[in-house]
Write a protein that holds these residues in place. Structure first.
Motif, mmCIF file in Angstrom:
data_model
loop_
_atom_site.group_PDB
_atom_site.id
_atom_site.type_symbol
_atom_site.label_atom_id
_atom_site.label_comp_id
_atom_site.label_asym_id
_atom_site.label_seq_id
_atom_site.Cartn_x
_atom_site.Cartn_y
_atom_site.Cartn_z
ATOM 1 N N GLN A 1 -3.729 -4.604 -16.603
ATOM 2 C CA GLN A 1 -4.593 -4.661 -15.334
ATOM 3 C C GLN A 1 -5.726 -3.632 -15.384
ATOM 4 N N GLU A 2 -7.176 -4.086 -15.302
ATOM 5 C CA GLU A 2 -8.044 -3.580 -15.594
ATOM 6 C C GLU A 2 -8.231 -2.462 -14.537
ATOM 7 N N ASN A 3 -8.549 -1.151 -14.817
ATOM 8 C CA ASN A 3 -8.765 -0.079 -13.992
ATOM 9 C C ASN A 3 -7.359 0.554 -13.129
ATOM 10 N N MET A 4 -6.358 0.000 -13.677
ATOM 11 C CA MET A 4 -5.267 0.641 -12.993
ATOM 12 C C MET A 4 -5.053 2.015 -14.103
ATOM 13 N N PRO A 5 -4.755 2.983 -13.308
ATOM 14 C CA PRO A 5 -4.818 4.467 -13.938
ATOM 15 C C PRO A 5 -3.699 4.827 -14.949
ATOM 16 N N TYR A 6 -2.558 4.035 -14.875
ATOM 17 C CA TYR A 6 -1.730 4.565 -15.835
ATOM 18 C C TYR A 6 -0.324 3.323 -15.837
#
Length: 468
Positions: free
Chosen positions: A144-149
Motif C-alpha cells: 500500500q503506497e504511503n501506508m506508514p508502517y
C-alpha cells in the motif's frame, strides 16, 4: 447523507483540488528504490515459503486504479501501448459502487451490502482469499503506497505533501486496502504484517521476494482518485512499465491484472478497463481482446482455478459472476457461462440497495457461506473457526433500518482499536464514532474519521443478479 455545510465543504475541497491539480512527480528516485516520501522504514525482507506451481501461472499480482470510465482509460496512449503486451478484457465489471465495497468484494467474495466508504471492519469468522491461499501454503502479501508502517489499521494517513512542499496531504486510505478491513487478517499479527508499504516493496523486489499472490494499491494521486488519466498514466510509465521487464516481478509464470475498482459515471453499467499482463500470458493471446464477461469475483475464481483451491462459498461461486480468465479456465478444465457482449451483461451499478451487515438501512447480520457450493478450484468451502454454519441467508431475518431506529451506522463501523506501530500488536480505546466517510484528515497522522468527496447518484439501476 451529509449536512449542507459538510456538503459545501466537500465540494469546495474537490473544486480547489481540480483547479490546482499538480503534475506527476516520481515519489521515489526509481520504482525499485526506497524513499522518505513513504515515511515508513523498510521492515526487513518478507519471508515466503517454497513456490507452489499453478496450472497457468505461479504468481498473481493485482494492481488497482480508481474511478475511471472505460472509454477514458482506453483513450490513454500508455494504456494503448500496454494492450500490445497482454489481453484486453473489454467486458470486465466492478461489482457495485462506491470504492470500498469493491475492495471488500475482491478479498472476501462479497461486499456484504456495503454502500459507503465509511470505516468498516469485518469479523474474524468471515474468510478471505488469504485463508484459501494459506491452506495450500501459497505465499501472499499486499503493498500500500504511503501506508506508514506494516499492518497499519487506522482510517487514513496524512503526511507532508511531496508534490506541494509546505502542505500536508492524505495519500493513504484504508478503504483501498482490502485485506486490512477483515479482522481475520488485521487481528492476526503475522498476517497483518504482510500488508506492507512501498519501501518494503522496493526491498522485497530487489531481494526477489515478491509473494505468489500480491495486491498493490497506489496512493490517492497515482491511482487517479484525486487526479486524472494523464497523472495515472505517468505513474504507470514510472512504476509498471519498467517492472514488466524486471524478472524479479514479472517472470515467465507471472500474471498481472491491471484494473479499476469502479467506473466514474454511476448512471451507466460498471465497466472497467482491464488488462491481463505478464510472462504467463500465452504468446498467441498477446495483443488480443477477450470479450468474456468478468467481474472482480473472477479475480478470486481465476486464482482458485489455477491452484485448485477451495472457495469462500459466496459470490466467488456464483456461476453468473465468476467466469475464470479463458486461458486459465482451459488449463484448469473449467467451463465458463458463455456470457459475452453488452446485451447479455447483468447491471453491476447497484448501490445502497443490497441488504447486508454493512448496510445500515437494510441491515442483516453476517450469514454463513453456501457450504455446498463448488468453486472453480474444486476444493471445499472454507469454514472459519467460530462460524455458525446453520445461520444462512435463508434463515436470516428480514432487513431492518438501523438509521430509522436512531443508529448512525452498523455495528462494524466502530474501530476495534488494534494496530502495529512497532511491529507488535497494540490496542487503543475504540473510537466513539468512525462512521463519517473517509478520506482527508485534518492533521498529520492517522485518524479514524475523515471527510470524503461527495458523489451524487442519479438513476442507479439494480440488476437482479446482484441479489443472489
Amino acid at each position: 447523507m451529509l449536512s449542507s455545510p459538510l456538503l459545501a465543504l466537500a465540494l469546495a475541497v474537490g473544486s480547489a483540488w481540480a483547479a490546482t491539480a499538480p503534475t506527476f512527480a516520481p515519489p521515489a528516485p526509481a520504482y525499485n528504490q526506497q524513499s522518505p516520501n513513504y515515511i515508513g522504514k523498510n521492515n526487513n525482507t518478507i519471508t515466503n515459503g517454497p513456490l507452489v506451481s499453478g496450472r497457468s501461472f505461479d504468481r498473481f499480482i493485482n494492481i488497482w486504479l480508481e474511478n475511471t470510465d472505460y472509454a477514458t482509460a482506453a483513450s490513454s496512449s500508455v494504456f494503448q501501448s500496454l494492450i500490445a503486451q497482454g489481453v484486453l478484457m473489454d467486458n470486465f465489471y466492478g461489482v457495485t459502487h462506491p470504492s470500498e465495497p469493491n475492495y471488500i468484494a475482491v478479498a472476501g467474495g462479497d461486499f456484504f451490502g456495503d454502500a459507503s466508504d465509511n470505516f468498516r471492519h469485518i469479523p474474524s469468522n468471515i474468510s478471505t482469499i488469504v485463508d484459501l491461499l494459506e491452506a495450500k501454503n501459497i505465499s501472499w502479501s499486499s503493498y500500500q503506497e504511503n501506508m506508514p508502517y506494516a499492518g497499519y489499521t487506522p482510517y487514513n494517513y496524512t503526511q507532508a505533501n511531496y508534490l506541494t512542499p509546505g502542505s500536508n496531504y492524505t495519500y493513504y486510505v484504508r478503504k483501498h486496502n482490502p485485506l486490512i478491513i477483515y479482522d481475520s487478517v488485521a487481528n492476526v499479527t503475522e498476517r497483518a504484517l504482510r500488508i506492507r508499504n512501498f519501501n518494503d516493496f522496493a526491498a522485497d523486489l530487489n531481494a526477489s521476494a515478491i509473494s505468489q499472490w500480491t495486491f498493490i494499491t497506489p496512493n490517492l494521486v497515482n491511482d487517479g482518485h484525486d487526479t486524472d488519466i494523464n497523472f495515472m498514466s505517468a505513474w504507470l510509465t514510472y512504476f509498471l512499465v519498467p517492472l514488466l521487464n524486471n524478472t524479479a516481478f514479472n517472470d515467465g509464470r507471472t500474471l498481472i491484472l491491471l484494473t479499476f475498482d469502479e467506473n466514474e459515471t454511476y448512471t451507466i453499467n460498471n465497466q472497467v478497463f482491464t488488462l491481463a499482463l505478464g510472462g504467463s500470458i500465452p504468446a498467441a493471446l498477446r495483443g488480443t481482446t477477450d470479450h468474456t464477461f468478468y467481474t472482480h469475483y473472477s479475480t478470486l475464481s481465476t486464482v482458485q482455478a489455477n491452484w485448485a483451491l477451495g472457495s469462500l462459498g459466496r459470490q466467488d461461486t456464483n456461476k453468473t459472476l465468476n467466469n475464470v480468465f479463458t486461458w486459465v479456465a482451459e488449463a484448469a478444465g473449467w467451463t465458463n457461462n458463455g456470457l459475452t457482449g453488452n446485451t447479455s451483461i447483468p447491471l453491476m451499478n447497484a448501490t445502497a440497495t443490497i441488504p447486508g451487515p454493512l448496510n445500515p438501512v437494510l441491515y442483516v447480520p453476517f450469514t454463513a457461506p453456501n457450504t455446498s457450493a463448488v468453486g472453480a478450484g474444486g476444493g471445499p468451502v472454507f469454514i472459519a473457526s467460530g462460524l455458525n454454519t446453520a445461520f444462512t441467508a435463508a434463515s436470516a431475518p428480514a432487513p431492518i433500518n438501523l438509521t430509522a431506529q436512531g443508529q448512525s451506522d452498523v455495528p462494524w463501523a466502530v474501530d476495534p482499536g488494534f494496530d502495529y506501530p512497532t511491529g507488535n500488536k497494540t490496542f487503543a480505546a475504540p473510537a466513539t464514532s468512525s462512521t463519517a466517510p473517509g478520506g482527508t484528515s485534518a492533521a498529520v497522522g492517522g485518524l479514524r474519521v475523515g471527510v470524503e468527496s461527495v458523489v451524487v447518484l442519479v438513476g442507479v439501476v439494480v440488476g437482479a443478479v446482484m441479489l443472489l
